[in-house]
Design an enzyme around this catalytic site. Sequence first.
Site, mmCIF file in Angstrom:
data_model
loop_
_atom_site.group_PDB
_atom_site.id
_atom_site.type_symbol
_atom_site.label_atom_id
_atom_site.label_comp_id
_atom_site.label_asym_id
_atom_site.label_seq_id
_atom_site.Cartn_x
_atom_site.Cartn_y
_atom_site.Cartn_z
ATOM 1 N N GLU A 199 -8.878 0.900 -9.135
ATOM 2 C CA GLU A 199 -10.083 1.024 -8.324
ATOM 3 C C GLU A 199 -10.643 2.433 -8.347
ATOM 4 O OE1 GLU A 199 -11.882 0.030 -3.914
ATOM 5 O OE2 GLU A 199 -9.717 0.024 -4.172
ATOM 6 N N ASP A 252 -4.917 -1.883 -7.280
ATOM 7 C CA ASP A 252 -5.623 -1.384 -6.097
ATOM 8 C C ASP A 252 -4.614 -0.549 -5.316
ATOM 9 O OD1 ASP A 252 -7.085 -0.860 -3.812
ATOM 10 O OD2 ASP A 252 -8.044 -2.826 -3.813
ATOM 11 N N ILE A 274 -4.755 1.154 -2.530
ATOM 12 C CA ILE A 274 -4.752 0.776 -1.112
ATOM 13 C C ILE A 274 -5.857 -0.265 -0.938
ATOM 14 C CG2 ILE A 274 -4.940 1.464 1.305
ATOM 15 C CD1 ILE A 274 -4.286 4.319 0.520
ATOM 16 N N ASP A 275 -5.490 -1.514 -0.841
ATOM 17 C CA ASP A 275 -6.485 -2.545 -0.541
ATOM 18 C C ASP A 275 -6.559 -2.676 0.974
ATOM 19 O OD1 ASP A 275 -8.347 -4.575 -1.357
ATOM 20 O OD2 ASP A 275 -6.922 -6.009 -0.505
ATOM 21 N N THR A 317 -8.647 -0.018 2.715
ATOM 22 C CA THR A 317 -8.644 1.419 3.022
ATOM 23 C C THR A 317 -9.123 1.716 4.442
ATOM 24 O OG1 THR A 317 -8.935 2.018 0.701
ATOM 25 C CG2 THR A 317 -9.566 3.669 2.330
ATOM 26 N N ASP A 352 -8.980 -6.218 -6.406
ATOM 27 C CA ASP A 352 -8.773 -6.812 -5.087
ATOM 28 C C ASP A 352 -8.007 -8.136 -5.176
ATOM 29 O OD1 ASP A 352 -10.386 -4.889 -3.575
ATOM 30 O OD2 ASP A 352 -12.118 -5.817 -4.562
#
Length: 257
Positions: A63, A78, A80-81, A83, A205
């Site tokens: 990402e 990702d 940190i999905d 955030t 995601d």
Amino acid sequence: MNYLELAEEIAREAGEMLLAKRAGRPVVADTKSSPTDVVTELDRASEELIRSRVPAGHAVLGEEEGATGSGSVRWIVDPIDGTVNFLYGLPDWAVSIAVEVDGQIVAGVVNNVPRGEVFTASLGGGAWLGGERLRCTTGVPLEQALVATGFGYSAARRAVQAEVVAHVLPRVRDIRRGGSCAVDLCSVAAGRVDAYYERGTNAWDHAAGGLIAREAGALVGGMHGRPVGPEMAICAAPGLFEALHDLIAPLDPERDS
């Protein structure tokens, strides 16, 4: 190479780093599509850690840093999905890692770090949470379905999404908005919600969570038979998937105004 084993090891390592370094509210380092679409320094640090552990010669789609490398094996990351959840100290954010071989996702890991839950799946090998095999809930009629969703970052897109959710809400059991696509997909897999839909998700995601949901028996796709993608993601057991699709289709949910 055992891609699932390595992906889980990396996802756990990144999660431990994020927990160790998150002290108070993280500083917003940048924004992307809008002022509400934030990036923290720890998003970047997590992706750097993951990339450093990916085997040499493999491609990566992340990402924060985009696409790098080439070849038949690609890691979709990702860091940190969720955030915004991470920023505010809310408990649903995750490190999401999928491995794609020749265009097919073969392994997926979603580490919901605050809850200490690591969801895993391999192609044909089922979906798992710890030692428990996951199965999505089946046989739920639309009017009894607990449906998760999410919203985009632009005001125009949110206005359309508000129209859609206002149409859906009176026709289902209730709506949940968790704030992480990856976690929502795993929630379908685990039977914690019955269905999920959202416009605006990207490969990082849904790649890992989508495999986990499919291996738990759910369907994952877009509108009108198209694959899942930025225009729409829908996830539910067969039967409910089609009912939810047909409920939102007349509203043209892929529009932005």
